[in-house]
Structures are given as C-alpha cells and as structure tokens.
Design a protein around this motif. Structure first.
Motif, PDB file in Angstrom:
ATOM      1  N   ALA A  73       0.816  -1.219   0.000  1.00 11.86           N
ATOM      2  CA  ALA A  73       0.000   0.000   0.000  1.00 11.86           C
ATOM      3  C   ALA A  73       0.846   1.265   0.000  1.00 11.86           C
ATOM      4  CB  ALA A  73      -0.930   0.005   1.212  1.00 11.86           C
ATOM      5  N   SER A  74       2.096   1.161   0.433  1.00  8.77           N
ATOM      6  CA  SER A  74       2.944   2.353   0.546  1.00  8.77           C
ATOM      7  C   SER A  74       3.120   3.053  -0.801  1.00  8.77           C
ATOM      8  CB  SER A  74       4.310   1.980   1.117  1.00  8.77           C
ATOM      9  OG  SER A  74       5.083   1.224   0.184  1.00  8.77           O
ATOM     10  N   LEU A  75       3.121   2.275  -1.888  1.00  9.66           N
ATOM     11  CA  LEU A  75       3.373   2.869  -3.201  1.00  9.66           C
ATOM     12  C   LEU A  75       2.290   3.854  -3.625  1.00  9.66           C
ATOM     13  CD1 LEU A  75       4.853  -0.015  -5.391  1.00  9.66           C
ATOM     14  CD2 LEU A  75       5.951   2.131  -4.731  1.00  9.66           C
ATOM     15  N   ALA A  76       1.114   3.742  -3.028  1.00 11.67           N
ATOM     16  CA  ALA A  76       0.028   4.670  -3.382  1.00 11.67           C
ATOM     17  C   ALA A  76       0.405   6.107  -3.037  1.00 11.67           C
ATOM     18  CB  ALA A  76      -1.253   4.266  -2.667  1.00 11.67           C
ATOM     19  N   ALA A  77       1.269   6.276  -2.031  1.00 14.60           N
ATOM     20  CA  ALA A  77       1.671   7.620  -1.609  1.00 14.60           C
ATOM     21  C   ALA A  77       2.977   8.071  -2.260  1.00 14.60           C
ATOM     22  CB  ALA A  77       1.820   7.659  -0.082  1.00 14.60           C
ATOM     23  N   CYS A  78       3.578   7.215  -3.069  1.00 14.01           N
ATOM     24  CA  CYS A  78       4.850   7.567  -3.705  1.00 14.01           C
ATOM     25  C   CYS A  78       4.575   8.482  -4.902  1.00 14.01           C
ATOM     26  CB  CYS A  78       5.571   6.303  -4.174  1.00 14.01           C
ATOM     27  SG  CYS A  78       7.178   6.610  -4.930  1.00 14.01           S
ATOM     28  N   PRO A  79       5.206   9.657  -4.943  1.00  9.69           N
ATOM     29  CA  PRO A  79       5.007  10.540  -6.100  1.00  9.69           C
ATOM     30  C   PRO A  79       5.367   9.813  -7.398  1.00  9.69           C
ATOM     31  CG  PRO A  79       6.149  11.697  -4.337  1.00  9.69           C
ATOM     32  CD  PRO A  79       6.097  10.256  -3.935  1.00  9.69           C
ATOM     33  N   PRO A  80       4.567   9.961  -8.439  1.00 11.52           N
ATOM     34  CA  PRO A  80       4.801   9.218  -9.681  1.00 11.52           C
ATOM     35  C   PRO A  80       6.202   9.409 -10.248  1.00 11.52           C
ATOM     36  CG  PRO A  80       2.651  10.277  -9.730  1.00 11.52           C
ATOM     37  CD  PRO A  80       3.341  10.782  -8.499  1.00 11.52           C
ATOM     38  N   GLU A  81       6.735  10.636 -10.167  1.00  9.85           N
ATOM     39  CA  GLU A  81       8.067  10.871 -10.718  1.00  9.85           C
ATOM     40  C   GLU A  81       9.143  10.151  -9.909  1.00  9.85           C
ATOM     41  OE1 GLU A  81       7.185  14.351  -7.926  1.00  9.85           O
ATOM     42  OE2 GLU A  81       6.091  13.092  -9.366  1.00  9.85           O
ATOM     43  N   VAL A  82       8.906  10.002  -8.599  1.00  4.43           N
ATOM     44  CA  VAL A  82       9.862   9.275  -7.761  1.00  4.43           C
ATOM     45  C   VAL A  82       9.770   7.781  -8.049  1.00  4.43           C
ATOM     46  CG1 VAL A  82      10.516   8.707  -5.393  1.00  4.43           C
ATOM     47  CG2 VAL A  82       9.820  11.037  -5.965  1.00  4.43           C
ATOM     48  N   GLU A  83       8.543   7.281  -8.178  1.00  7.95           N
ATOM     49  CA  GLU A  83       8.382   5.863  -8.499  1.00  7.95           C
ATOM     50  C   GLU A  83       9.038   5.538  -9.842  1.00  7.95           C
ATOM     51  OE1 GLU A  83       4.885   2.441  -9.013  1.00  7.95           O
ATOM     52  OE2 GLU A  83       4.377   4.435  -8.250  1.00  7.95           O
ATOM     53  N   ALA A  84       8.888   6.421 -10.814  1.00  5.41           N
ATOM     54  CA  ALA A  84       9.499   6.191 -12.119  1.00  5.41           C
ATOM     55  C   ALA A  84      11.025   6.201 -12.008  1.00  5.41           C
ATOM     56  CB  ALA A  84       9.029   7.252 -13.109  1.00  5.41           C
ATOM     57  N   ALA A  85      11.559   7.135 -11.208  1.00  6.55           N
ATOM     58  CA  ALA A  85      13.013   7.216 -11.040  1.00  6.55           C
ATOM     59  C   ALA A  85      13.558   5.982 -10.322  1.00  6.55           C
ATOM     60  CB  ALA A  85      13.376   8.481 -10.262  1.00  6.55           C
ATOM     61  N   LYS A 133      19.200  11.067   9.387  1.00  8.14           N
ATOM     62  CA  LYS A 133      19.022  12.397   8.792  1.00  8.14           C
ATOM     63  C   LYS A 133      18.225  12.353   7.491  1.00  8.14           C
ATOM     64  CE  LYS A 133      23.112  14.615  10.759  1.00  8.14           C
ATOM     65  NZ  LYS A 133      23.543  13.518  11.631  1.00  8.14           N
ATOM     66  N   ALA A 134      18.199  11.206   6.841  1.00 13.04           N
ATOM     67  CA  ALA A 134      17.471  11.086   5.580  1.00 13.04           C
ATOM     68  C   ALA A 134      17.031   9.646   5.387  1.00 13.04           C
ATOM     69  CB  ALA A 134      18.361  11.534   4.414  1.00 13.04           C
ATOM     70  N   ALA A 135      16.055   9.452   4.514  1.00 15.62           N
ATOM     71  CA  ALA A 135      15.651   8.102   4.132  1.00 15.62           C
ATOM     72  C   ALA A 135      16.395   7.730   2.855  1.00 15.62           C
ATOM     73  CB  ALA A 135      14.148   8.060   3.883  1.00 15.62           C
ATOM     74  N   TYR A 136      16.727   6.456   2.720  1.00 21.53           N
ATOM     75  CA  TYR A 136      17.565   6.036   1.604  1.00 21.53           C
ATOM     76  C   TYR A 136      16.928   4.880   0.836  1.00 21.53           C
ATOM     77  CZ  TYR A 136      21.200   8.896   3.756  1.00 21.53           C
ATOM     78  OH  TYR A 136      21.923   9.939   4.281  1.00 21.53           O
ATOM     79  N   PRO A 137      15.864   5.152   0.075  1.00 16.35           N
ATOM     80  CA  PRO A 137      15.313   4.068  -0.748  1.00 16.35           C
ATOM     81  C   PRO A 137      16.325   3.547  -1.751  1.00 16.35           C
ATOM     82  CG  PRO A 137      14.391   6.194  -1.400  1.00 16.35           C
ATOM     83  CD  PRO A 137      15.131   6.418  -0.120  1.00 16.35           C
ATOM     84  N   GLY A 167       4.901   3.879  13.713  1.00 18.36           N
ATOM     85  CA  GLY A 167       5.751   2.749  14.055  1.00 18.36           C
ATOM     86  C   GLY A 167       6.253   1.958  12.866  1.00 18.36           C
ATOM     87  N   LEU A 168       5.903   2.380  11.657  1.00 17.20           N
ATOM     88  CA  LEU A 168       6.430   1.747  10.452  1.00 17.20           C
ATOM     89  C   LEU A 168       7.769   2.381  10.086  1.00 17.20           C
ATOM     90  CD1 LEU A 168       3.196   1.701   8.230  1.00 17.20           C
ATOM     91  CD2 LEU A 168       4.286  -0.281   9.325  1.00 17.20           C
ATOM     92  N   PRO A 169       8.581   1.715   9.276  1.00 19.02           N
ATOM     93  CA  PRO A 169       9.764   2.376   8.725  1.00 19.02           C
ATOM     94  C   PRO A 169       9.356   3.560   7.861  1.00 19.02           C
ATOM     95  CG  PRO A 169       9.934  -0.005   8.464  1.00 19.02           C
ATOM     96  CD  PRO A 169       8.529   0.288   8.904  1.00 19.02           C
ATOM     97  N   HIS A 170      10.319   4.365   7.490  1.00 19.40           N
ATOM     98  CA  HIS A 170      10.031   5.524   6.648  1.00 19.40           C
ATOM     99  C   HIS A 170       9.336   5.060   5.368  1.00 19.40           C
ATOM    100  CE1 HIS A 170      10.621   9.087   4.169  1.00 19.40           C
ATOM    101  NE2 HIS A 170      10.922   9.754   5.267  1.00 19.40           N
ATOM    102  N   PRO A 171       8.318   5.794   4.909  1.00 17.05           N
ATOM    103  CA  PRO A 171       7.594   5.378   3.705  1.00 17.05           C
ATOM    104  C   PRO A 171       8.492   5.134   2.494  1.00 17.05           C
ATOM    105  CG  PRO A 171       6.418   7.149   4.797  1.00 17.05           C
ATOM    106  CD  PRO A 171       7.720   6.994   5.527  1.00 17.05           C
ATOM    107  N   ALA A 172       9.546   5.932   2.349  1.00 17.70           N
ATOM    108  CA  ALA A 172      10.422   5.771   1.188  1.00 17.70           C
ATOM    109  C   ALA A 172      11.127   4.421   1.208  1.00 17.70           C
ATOM    110  CB  ALA A 172      11.445   6.899   1.130  1.00 17.70           C
TER     111      ALA A 172
END
Length: 437
Positions: A73-85, A133-137, A167-172
């Motif tokens: 379900a997390s991918l529903a919130a992923c911006p399309p340009e980020v998912e494409a990248a 400091k940042a999320a690293y997909p 309590g979940l990991p970062h969405p990215a």
C-alpha cells in the motif's frame, strides 16, 4: 577547507598514509556501547528490541514485522516521478549487477580429472536501511538488487520504526521494498537490527541470516563488528567521502558542486580535492563558499567542510595526486583532468571511480547502474564495494575417475610422507588394494 601543501616533498607511502585527512572516529568506544545491546537481543529477543525501540526511536507497541499489505500500500503515496526514477534505478542496477556474476568454468587437468568452479549464493541475507538524517530508498535497492541478482533465495529488510509514521519504517524505505519485491520487512533499527539478523528472533518469525549488509551510523558499523564471525558482513561502513583529482583544465564549479554534495550527507563527511594548480584550488574555494552558503543543508555542509576530514591538497603533479589518492583509498574518486585516462592508469585504490566532468558521484548514487554501497575510511585499499559478488561464494567441485587418481598416486604418497601424514596417502592407496576393481 584547510590546505595540506605537499609540493616539493618526496613522501614515502607510510608518510602519505599518515598525512591524508581522516575523520576522528572512536570505533572502540562505539563497540563498547553496542555490545550490551547486541547481547541483550541475543538473550531476550523481542523484549530487548521493544526496549531499544522505545529508548532510541521513541516508539512502542508497534508491529516489529511490517504487514505485507502495508508494504504494497505504501506505493500509493509515492510521487509518480519518484516511483518512475526508482524503477529506472532498479532496471539499470539489475543490468550492472548481472555483469558481476561469474560464469561457471571447468578446468580439465587430465582425462577423467576436472575441477568445476561455481559461484554459490548464500541462503539468506539481512539488509539494513538507516533512518536518521534522511531516508535512503536507493540504498535499499542497491542492497536488494545485488542480492537478488546473485540468486539469494531469502532476503529480509530492517529499518528503524518511525514515530511520525505509526511505528512503520520511513515510507520511502517501504516504496523501495515494494518495488523490488521484498515481503519480509521489520521495523527495527540500529544495533538491535544487526543483532536480530545475526541471532534471529523466534518470537517474530525472524530467522538468522548468513550475511548482513547495508549502510548506517557508527553504531551500526560497530554492531557489525560485534557479530562478524557469527555472520558475514559487507563492511563496517563509515561516513561518506569524496576525493577529486583535478587540474587547471577542470571546471571549478563542477568540482565545488561535487565536494558540497558529499558534505551534505553528514557533519563528518569528507570532501577532499587534490590538485597540481594553486590557482585552480583558489577558484574551487570561491565556488565552494558561494555554493555551500546557498544549499539547503548549509550548516551541515559547513561543518563537514571545516572538519579535519576535509581538505585541499596541493601537489607538484598528477602522478603525485594519484599516489595521494592511492594512500587515501577513497570511497568515491573523481578524475577531472586534461588526460583522464593517463591519471586513471595510475589509480589502484578506490571504491568507485568517476571519470570526466560529466560523471559526478551523485550519478553513481542513483542512476549510473553501478552500486553506491562502497568501502570507506581507507578500506578501499583492500576491500571492494557491494555487488552481486558480495553474496556469492566460490566453490571448487573436484571430480577424478579411477585412472586419473592412479596417475597421481605416487606423487601424492610422496607428499603425504614428506608432511608426516601417512593416512592421507593410505586413503588413496586403499582404492587400489588387491581385489579393488
């Protein structure tokens, strides 16, 4: 950035190793801090992990194993340009990683005597993704795709639970997991995650792994040191570093931008320029000052560039620049000179090498098709970056028939006798005793 002037000096390798800039890190102190955490997870499992999550992440009562539906379900919130990248990153990395899997080879030493060399993947891998400091997909993908390309059948991912995300990991991190098909994901962070991978946690269905990989802070690196030997590890990764070899032909704006890009990671990140041109060094300094002040993480960048780990190193010529780089053993090496290939020919030690003004390290971080999990802290002098090969073990499969064994019997008996191990020879002779076909 401070200046280290090596011009007019004939330096030995030992002197260069002492002079290159390094971050001041006390790994021993970090090991002392994390060892009790690792031992607690080994002894108490889930209870220890929950205590550590509350202390270090400010999270309690969460599901340590992330539900599969939450990953998808997390991918529903992923911006399309980020998912494409990210999808492009996966595709390019799969192609780059495939080249790291050696083909099986057979060596025939005589009729009926052969050795087959195969590369066997480990059975299970634990991948760690930091959440500081940042999320690293991108790092999730770098680790997962390399393992998948090697043929690892079982992968688990761990990343810290986030109070801001229930309590979940970062969405990215979950986006990346979904894109590469990871279904076993845990909301566990820091040293506790490394310990959980190494020892297993039966209460949440987490089986021990064979190899632990992935970046993290000094405490994650220290935990890897503690569990090394119980499991394999990729490396004790430290903060990021870049070394640029450049001459007066390079674009000072390009070099400055690349030095700033690495300083953005962390206050302890290292940015080093090695050049044979004092005038060029001055122009890079001006560009760094202008660019660093305007970047989003200006304070972090300023701290990193002013630290003991960052410097401009002046040398007499590019051959000396290559010697300095070889002593440093950079995680990322950029070459921007009038004759890049001649400099490249002198380079021995680097995690990854980026040649030319249009090949910045940030390309390797994301879309070059190479892996960005690389050795730091000078370990590139003896270690390689992460790749499919990290998860493969060379195995020699030996096959001799009766005639081929008979051909070497006398020489084998001579060697066994010389080493005082007669039963070794007798194990061969027994196969040719009277009555044996």
């Amino acid at each position: 950035m401070r200046t280290i002037d090596l011009r007019g000096r004939e330096l030995t390798r030992a002197e260069l190793l002492r002079l290159v800039p390094r971050a001041a890190l006390d790994a021993g102190a970090a090991v002392a801090r994390v060892r009790p955490l690792v031992e607690d997870v080994a002894a108490r499992g889930e209870a220890a992990l929950r205590a550590q999550a509350e202390e270090f992440d400010g999270v309690s009562g969460h599901a340590l194993r992330v539900p599969a539906e939450a990953i998808a379900a997390s991918l529903a919130a992923c911006p399309p340009e980020v998912e494409a990248a990210l999808g492009e990153l996966v595709a390019r990395l799969r192609r780059g990683s495939a080249a790291q899997v050696p083909a099986e080879r057979v060596t025939r030493l005589a009729d009926g005597a052969e050795i087959r060399q195969r590369w066997q993947p480990v059975s299970r891998v634990g991948l760690y993704a930091p959440g500081g400091k940042a999320a690293y997909p991108s790092s999730v993908i770098m680790n997962a795709v390399a393992a998948q390309t090697a043929g690892v059948p079982s992968l688990a991912l761990a990343s810290p639970a986030q109070a801001d995300h229930g309590g979940l990991p970062h969405p990215a991190v979950l986006w990346a997991a979904a894109l590469v098909g990871l279904e076993e994901v845990y909301a566990i962070g820091g040293a506790g995650a490394i310990a959980a991978f190494a020892h297993g946690v039966p209460g949440i269905g987490l089986e021990p792994v064979d190899v632990v990989t992935g970046p993290g802070n000094v405490f994650v690196a220290a935990a890897k040191r503690v569990v090394s030997g119980t499991v394999g590890i990729d490396a004790e990764a430290g903060t990021t570093e870049i070394l640029v070899i450049a001459d007066a032909s390079a674009d000072p704006g390009f070099v400055a931008a690349d030095l700033i890009s690495q300083a953005e990671h962390d206050e302890a990140a290292a940015s080093v320029l090695v050049t044979d041109s004092a005038d060029f060094a001055a122009r890079v300094r001006e560009a760094v000052e202008a660019g660093a002040a305007g970047t989003r993480h200006a304070e972090r960048v300023a701290t990193a560039l002013a630290g003991p780990q960052s410097a401009v190193i002046l040398v007499d010529d590019l051959a000396t620049a290559a010697r300095v780089s070889n002593a440093y053993g950079p995680e990322h090496l950029e070459i921007q000179t009038a004759d890049d290939d001649s400099v490249l020919a002198l380079v021995e030690n680097a995690g990854a090498i980026f040649v030319g003004g249009y090949t910045p390290v940030s390309l390797g971080d994301y879309l070059a098709g190479s892996n960005h999990v690389l050795p730091t802290g000078g370990t590139a002098r003896f270690a390689s970056g992460l790749g499919a090969h990290t998860f493969l073990r060379p195995q020699q499969i030996v096959s001799y028939d009766r005639g081929a064994l008979a051909e070497v019997e006398d020489r084998l008996l001579a060697l066994a006798d010389a080493e005082g191990l007669p039963a070794h020879g007798e194990a061969v002779s027994a196969r040719f005793a009277e009555g044996r076909a």
